[in-house]
Design an enzyme around this catalytic site. Sequence first.
Site, PDB file in Angstrom:
ATOM      1  N   GLU A 120     -61.552 -24.215 -12.281  1.00  0.00           N
ATOM      2  CA  GLU A 120     -61.520 -24.900 -13.572  1.00  0.00           C
ATOM      3  C   GLU A 120     -62.919 -25.315 -14.026  1.00  0.00           C
ATOM      4  OE1 GLU A 120     -58.657 -26.458 -16.536  1.00  0.00           O
ATOM      5  OE2 GLU A 120     -58.598 -25.006 -14.913  1.00  0.00           O
ATOM      6  N   SER A 155     -53.880 -33.054 -13.778  1.00  0.00           N
ATOM      7  CA  SER A 155     -53.114 -32.500 -12.663  1.00  0.00           C
ATOM      8  C   SER A 155     -52.247 -33.566 -12.005  1.00  0.00           C
ATOM      9  CB  SER A 155     -54.054 -31.874 -11.632  1.00  0.00           C
ATOM     10  OG  SER A 155     -54.795 -30.822 -12.192  1.00  0.00           O
TER      11      SER A 155
END
Length: 436
Positions: free
Chosen positions: A319, A33
């Site tokens: 996630e 990310s």
Amino acid sequence: MAHLTAIRPVEPWSAPTASEPVTTTITLPGSKSMTARALVLSAIAVGSSTLRRPLRARDTELMSAGLRALGVQVSTVDEERWLVRPNPLRGPAHVDVGLAGTIMRFAPAVAGLAHGPVTFDGDPVARTRPLGPLLDALTSFGLRIDAGPNGNLPLTVYGTGEVAGGEVVIDASASSQFVSGLLLAAPRFTNGITVRHVGPPVPSAPHLRMTVQMLRAAGAGVDDTTPDVWVVEPGRISGRGWDIEPDLSGAVPFFAAALVTGGSVTLTDWPHSSLQPVDTLRTLLRRMGGEVTLDTDGLTVRGTGVVKGIEADLADVAELTPALAALASLADGPSLLHGVGHIRGHETDRLAALARELGGLGAHVVESPDGLEIHPRPLHGGTFRTYADHRMAHAAAVIGLAVPGVELDDVGCTSKTLPEFPALWSAMVAGGGVVR
């Protein structure tokens, strides 16, 4: 439009079973990310940027290739230090998104700043992932976009060199990446941007906080004081050095191994102040029976060999659902994991896939619209299908620690975010001590 990624060969794999508690220190590459956001911000900045200890994996390699196609100089020769030199963005260009939500949702707004058409496509499954709210927002700013029949990939963004920006109302309940994709490019928009979310809560709030914090670190003016409203002022952002944290999501299956086997796993180089949701993870692992400490050695998780069932809203850390669902299947009581209906639109429908595959190994799993109710039962070996989803492979590996005979139909899908996963995992189970 015929652009599609070549089909990756399938790699079956036998998940190793632990005969004793695992005790290891592991060094992992950088956060996916953070790496993706740093690449985008570096591409639209004034001046060069460096990414220190970034993640080299399929998603980030494709992001780098996409930015190169737009004219940005991205050097990834040095594994530990990537260099990004921005240039005027140009088309025609093609961006292969693979199966990466970060690329398909972060790059279209950047493409609007290019001069010329930019096409996007990816793996066949990528064509099913939602993009509508993002594309509608960009269209409202005056961009011409041709998309697939359901507003998905393949698509073409006809860049004109500028995007008006302004105020837009979207429903980002399917993905926080819709908001991040607009915010990251917004400093270059003529009028900046004001994004107002209307609808069910935006999932994965820590990822939005990461976007805002990284924008500010690059010099952008950002106001997120009003709930569900984000304002980014127009202006120049500066190239800079980005220190990429180890990938917390990638570490979770290794931490789970400590709980399952009653061992100890230390992730090195963990910062005391993090952009990732480490406090939420620490709370979840403690509730499931782990001991979590942070010191100069790194972030350490210790287990007792007994995993506890929990009830948890995972909306902020969706996630982690596959690895936590695997832990729940090995727990001493039932678990209820909820708040994650949006992961049905991830690499696969993760809730349906987890219910099917965990059930196939003997667990009793009840699927709901936004989560899973898991009742542990004695598990047995069998084939665990991954659906080309790296997180499903992680879940299967966790189960395999305690259940002999778990066969993954494809472990190669872990190359999406951690190509070294099979080797690291096998070394950990074999008692590698320090695993890099």
